[in-house]
Design a protein around this motif. Structure first.
Motif, PDB file in Angstrom:
ATOM      1  N   MET A  24       0.825  -1.199   0.000  1.00  0.00           N
ATOM      2  CA  MET A  24       0.000   0.000   0.000  1.00  0.00           C
ATOM      3  C   MET A  24       0.868   1.261   0.000  1.00  0.00           C
ATOM      4  N   LEU A  25       2.020   1.226   0.748  1.00  0.00           N
ATOM      5  CA  LEU A  25       2.901   2.377   0.787  1.00  0.00           C
ATOM      6  C   LEU A  25       3.488   2.652  -0.584  1.00  0.00           C
ATOM      7  N   THR A  26       3.893   1.569  -1.283  1.00  0.00           N
ATOM      8  CA  THR A  26       4.456   1.722  -2.624  1.00  0.00           C
ATOM      9  C   THR A  26       3.429   2.332  -3.561  1.00  0.00           C
ATOM     10  N   ILE A  27       2.199   1.838  -3.486  1.00  0.00           N
ATOM     11  CA  ILE A  27       1.129   2.367  -4.334  1.00  0.00           C
ATOM     12  C   ILE A  27       0.899   3.834  -4.028  1.00  0.00           C
ATOM     13  N   SER A  28       0.878   4.179  -2.722  1.00  0.00           N
ATOM     14  CA  SER A  28       0.634   5.563  -2.301  1.00  0.00           C
ATOM     15  C   SER A  28       1.699   6.497  -2.851  1.00  0.00           C
ATOM     16  N   LEU A  29       2.968   6.098  -2.723  1.00  0.00           N
ATOM     17  CA  LEU A  29       4.051   6.938  -3.196  1.00  0.00           C
ATOM     18  C   LEU A  29       4.049   7.062  -4.712  1.00  0.00           C
ATOM     19  N   PHE A  30       3.644   5.985  -5.402  1.00  0.00           N
ATOM     20  CA  PHE A  30       3.569   6.028  -6.860  1.00  0.00           C
ATOM     21  C   PHE A  30       2.547   7.055  -7.302  1.00  0.00           C
ATOM     22  N   PHE A  31       1.354   7.002  -6.691  1.00  0.00           N
ATOM     23  CA  PHE A  31       0.303   7.935  -7.046  1.00  0.00           C
ATOM     24  C   PHE A  31       0.695   9.363  -6.663  1.00  0.00           C
ATOM     25  N   LEU A  32       1.383   9.505  -5.516  1.00  0.00           N
ATOM     26  CA  LEU A  32       1.768  10.830  -5.058  1.00  0.00           C
ATOM     27  C   LEU A  32       2.736  11.488  -6.016  1.00  0.00           C
ATOM     28  N   SER A  33       3.755  10.746  -6.461  1.00  0.00           N
ATOM     29  CA  SER A  33       4.744  11.330  -7.353  1.00  0.00           C
ATOM     30  C   SER A  33       4.123  11.713  -8.684  1.00  0.00           C
ATOM     31  N   GLY A  34       3.184  10.902  -9.175  1.00  0.00           N
ATOM     32  CA  GLY A  34       2.501  11.227 -10.421  1.00  0.00           C
ATOM     33  C   GLY A  34       1.522  12.353 -10.253  1.00  0.00           C
ATOM     34  N   ILE A  51      -4.063  13.681   6.805  1.00  0.00           N
ATOM     35  CA  ILE A  51      -4.461  13.068   5.544  1.00  0.00           C
ATOM     36  C   ILE A  51      -4.138  14.057   4.428  1.00  0.00           C
ATOM     37  N   LEU A  52      -3.386  13.604   3.434  1.00  0.00           N
ATOM     38  CA  LEU A  52      -3.047  14.439   2.283  1.00  0.00           C
ATOM     39  C   LEU A  52      -3.968  14.082   1.130  1.00  0.00           C
ATOM     40  N   ILE A  53      -4.595  15.099   0.557  1.00  0.00           N
ATOM     41  CA  ILE A  53      -5.589  14.884  -0.495  1.00  0.00           C
ATOM     42  C   ILE A  53      -5.249  15.724  -1.722  1.00  0.00           C
ATOM     43  N   LYS A  54      -5.350  15.122  -2.891  1.00  0.00           N
ATOM     44  CA  LYS A  54      -5.240  15.908  -4.116  1.00  0.00           C
ATOM     45  C   LYS A  54      -6.659  16.168  -4.625  1.00  0.00           C
ATOM     46  N   LEU A  55      -6.869  17.383  -5.121  1.00  0.00           N
ATOM     47  CA  LEU A  55      -8.143  17.756  -5.716  1.00  0.00           C
ATOM     48  C   LEU A  55      -8.004  17.645  -7.228  1.00  0.00           C
ATOM     49  N   TYR A  56      -8.992  17.057  -7.867  1.00  0.00           N
ATOM     50  CA  TYR A  56      -8.910  16.825  -9.300  1.00  0.00           C
ATOM     51  C   TYR A  56      -9.109  18.107 -10.108  1.00  0.00           C
ATOM     52  N   ASP A  57      -8.207  18.352 -11.039  1.00  0.00           N
ATOM     53  CA  ASP A  57      -8.394  19.459 -11.981  1.00  0.00           C
ATOM     54  C   ASP A  57      -9.529  19.164 -12.957  1.00  0.00           C
ATOM     55  N   GLU A  58      -9.881  17.886 -13.070  1.00  0.00           N
ATOM     56  CA  GLU A  58     -10.969  17.493 -13.979  1.00  0.00           C
ATOM     57  C   GLU A  58     -12.357  17.887 -13.448  1.00  0.00           C
ATOM     58  N   THR A  59     -12.406  18.314 -12.186  1.00  0.00           N
ATOM     59  CA  THR A  59     -13.664  18.802 -11.598  1.00  0.00           C
ATOM     60  C   THR A  59     -13.411  20.212 -11.069  1.00  0.00           C
ATOM     61  N   ILE A  77      -3.963  10.657  -0.986  1.00  0.00           N
ATOM     62  CA  ILE A  77      -2.709  10.124  -1.530  1.00  0.00           C
ATOM     63  C   ILE A  77      -1.717   9.815  -0.414  1.00  0.00           C
ATOM     64  N   GLU A  78      -2.038  10.201   0.797  1.00  0.00           N
ATOM     65  CA  GLU A  78      -1.241   9.814   1.960  1.00  0.00           C
ATOM     66  C   GLU A  78      -2.124   9.925   3.200  1.00  0.00           C
ATOM     67  N   GLY A  79      -2.031   8.931   4.088  1.00  0.00           N
ATOM     68  CA  GLY A  79      -2.822   8.967   5.311  1.00  0.00           C
ATOM     69  C   GLY A  79      -4.081   8.129   5.247  1.00  0.00           C
ATOM     70  N   LEU A  80      -4.074   7.130   4.380  1.00  0.00           N
ATOM     71  CA  LEU A  80      -5.248   6.271   4.262  1.00  0.00           C
ATOM     72  C   LEU A  80      -5.542   5.549   5.582  1.00  0.00           C
ATOM     73  N   ALA A  81      -4.503   5.187   6.306  1.00  0.00           N
ATOM     74  CA  ALA A  81      -4.696   4.514   7.594  1.00  0.00           C
ATOM     75  C   ALA A  81      -5.395   5.429   8.601  1.00  0.00           C
TER      76      ALA A  81
END
Length: 217
Positions: free
Chosen positions: A1-11, A29-37, A175-179
């Motif tokens: 899960m950590l690897t997946i989180s970091l992958f998504f975060l860097s992208g 909890i770190l959240i990205k907001l979508y530019d698509e919305t 993208i970080e802090g799912l736990a």
């Protein structure tokens, strides 16, 4: 899960422009907001800057479903009923098939209006459950939608709430802090799904330096 989180975060840093931190008693909890919305993103940023999400609380927590914050349906609808001459404020839906209710998604709450438009200041974090192919197949038939191969993979590996897809606007994701979000969703609640102990949070907008920090760790 950590690897997946970091992958998504860097992208995410390259693809998206707005990130926020949701600070809680159980961690950040770190959240990205979508530019698509963009309308939901900008409305949310505006409310954060106004201080609306300072010392807020998760006021409806449904285990294995969602953790909700902001103004409750009952409060909004009661106020509107008392002021029938004032037009109801809603945000036009920005529902996109590629933005779905996977675990960790950030969505906008709404009532049962046919336009599926959102409340301005009600948000929820998706918890959900692991899904099976049979369950996803049944939902495709029931809702008349089609889950992509990648969406199926996510729903089967980390879970979510696919039955909400195409009905509510998803405008961000953890993208970080799912736990931390999992811990919040597991708190004890009363019969109205309100936490027995106040679960407060404050949201702040991150600058570029703060966004890069987790990637270097």
């Amino acid at each position: 899960m950590l690897t997946i989180s970091l992958f998504f975060l860097s992208g995410s840093i390259k693809a998206q422009t707005t990130f926020v931190r949701l600070s809680t008693s159980k961690g950040n909890i770190l959240i990205k907001l979508y530019d698509e919305t963009p309308h939901h993103r900008d409305n949310f940023v505006r409310l954060v800057k106004k201080g609306l999400f300072r010392d807020q609380e998760f006021n409806r927590v449904i285990k294995d479903f969602v953790s909700q914050g902001g103004e409750l349906d009952e409060t909004i609808l009661k106020r509107e009923k008392l002021n029938p001459n004032v037009p109801a404020e809603r945000l036009a839906a920005e529902i996109r098939t590629e933005l779905f209710h996977k675990k960790g998604a950030l969505g906008a709450g709404r009532d049962d209006n046919p336009e599926k438009s959102s409340f301005l200041d009600q948000i929820y974090l998706v918890q959900g459950k692991i899904q099976t192919d049979a369950e996803l197949d049944a939902l495709e038939v029931k809702k008349g939608i089609k889950f992509s191969a990648s969406q199926r993979e996510v729903y089967k590996k980390i879970g979510g709430i696919p039955r909400l897809d195409n009905d509510y606007t998803v405008f961000g994701e953890i993208i970080e802090g799912l736990a931390v979000a999992e811990a919040i969703n597991a708190v004890a609640t009363d019969k109205n799904d309100r936490p027995l102990k106040k679960e407060a949070f404050t949201i702040t907008i991150l600058d570029k330096k703060e966004i890069r920090k987790p990637v270097k760790q």
